[in-house]
Design a protein around this motif. Structure first.
Motif, PDB file in Angstrom:
ATOM      1  N   TYR A   1     -22.078   2.042  99.277  1.00 48.20           N
ATOM      2  CA  TYR A   1     -22.722   3.196  99.630  1.00 48.20           C
ATOM      3  C   TYR A   1     -23.721   2.730 100.753  1.00 48.20           C
ATOM      4  CZ  TYR A   1     -19.278   5.600  97.022  1.00 48.20           C
ATOM      5  OH  TYR A   1     -18.005   5.997  96.039  1.00 48.20           O
TER       6      TYR A   1
ATOM      7  N   LEU B   1     -23.161   9.643 103.993  1.00 46.98           N
ATOM      8  CA  LEU B   1     -22.799   8.064 103.336  1.00 46.98           C
ATOM      9  C   LEU B   1     -21.576   7.494 103.901  1.00 46.98           C
ATOM     10  CD1 LEU B   1     -22.887   8.941  99.200  1.00 46.98           C
ATOM     11  CD2 LEU B   1     -24.867   8.427 100.769  1.00 46.98           C
TER      12      LEU B   1
ATOM     13  N   PRO C   1     -26.838   4.962 102.469  1.00 42.96           N
ATOM     14  CA  PRO C   1     -26.699   6.741 103.670  1.00 42.96           C
ATOM     15  C   PRO C   1     -28.150   6.049 105.100  1.00 42.96           C
ATOM     16  CG  PRO C   1     -28.114   5.970 101.713  1.00 42.96           C
ATOM     17  CD  PRO C   1     -27.074   4.404 101.709  1.00 42.96           C
TER      18      PRO C   1
END
Length: 233
Positions: free
Chosen positions: A152, A206, A154
């Protein structure tokens, strides 16, 4: 099942990678993100690249029709019209409800593009070789070697314009903010949430990556299901 790049990559890292590898991958990414027709092959000097690009675009278009189209978000593709009928890109359920911060990231958009994967590869597997159509396969291999099933990152959901001076970070240079790669949504979510809160920005997300062989596939999970109401790029 998605079609795969038919052009072999040399096992020896010191051997030249044929231009057809990148040509096919670039064409495939364009084909699966450009509904409904096969995109026109770009004018280039290298006929091998052009022929492979055409092959890839045809394969990508076929997969888009059967597997679903993918949004080339960071390549500046137009945002889907939320009120549109028959729009080519559709949001899906993210499936992240089991996470502590999952309620802020319930929506998922299927995307394609090498740009953010270059950033993820650089952080997750420093020293690995990307580019030349190899980024997707190198990232998938690094995940397999480390036993990681998802990553993941951001990211911001808008471009503030390309950086005046190059930083060497492709997302930053394209005008996007990004945070640090994490192996779970709950580790990554606070960075996106803080970015929105501290900078008073509405749109963040994300980026979720799961290994997909050599393909530049990822999902974009917008925070609170908010997408910028403008054309990107």
């Amino acid at each position: 099942m998605p079609q795969h790049n038919p052009h072999p990559v040399p096992d020896d890292p010191g051997v030249f990678v044929p231009t057809q590898v990148q040509g096919w991958q670039d064409g495939y990414d364009a084909g699966i993100s450009s509904p409904p027709n096969v995109p026109v092959t770009p004018l280039v000097r290298d006929p091998d690249y052009a022929d492979a690009w055409t092959e890839g675009a045809t394969s990508g278009n076929a997969d888009g029709r059967t597997e679903g189209w993918r949004w080339a978000y960071f390549d500046g593709a137009a945002q889907p019209d939320p009120q549109g009928v028959g729009r080519p890109y559709e949001p899906r359920d993210s499936g992240e409800y089991g996470q502590e911060h999952g309620s802020a990231f319930t929506q998922s958009w299927a995307c394609v593009g090498e740009l953010p994967l270059v950033v993820i590869l650089a952080q997750f597997a420093p020293g690995e070789r990307g580019g030349e159509g190899l980024t997707g396969r190198q990232l998938a291999r690094a995940c397999a070697d480390k036993g990681v099933s998802r990553l993941y990152l951001p990211v911001s959901l808008f471009s503030s314009g390309a950086a005046q001076e190059g930083t060497g970070d492709p997302l930053t240079d394209a005008g996007y903010w990004h945070g640090t790669v994490h192996e779970s949504l709950d580790e990554a979510a606070p960075e996106a949430i803080d970015y929105v809160t501290v900078r008073q920005i509405r749109f963040a997300a994300l980026l979720r990556y799961a290994p997909a062989a050599e393909h530049d596939f990822f999902d974009l999970l917008p925070m609170n299901e908010l997408l910028p109401p403008i054309r990107l790029g």
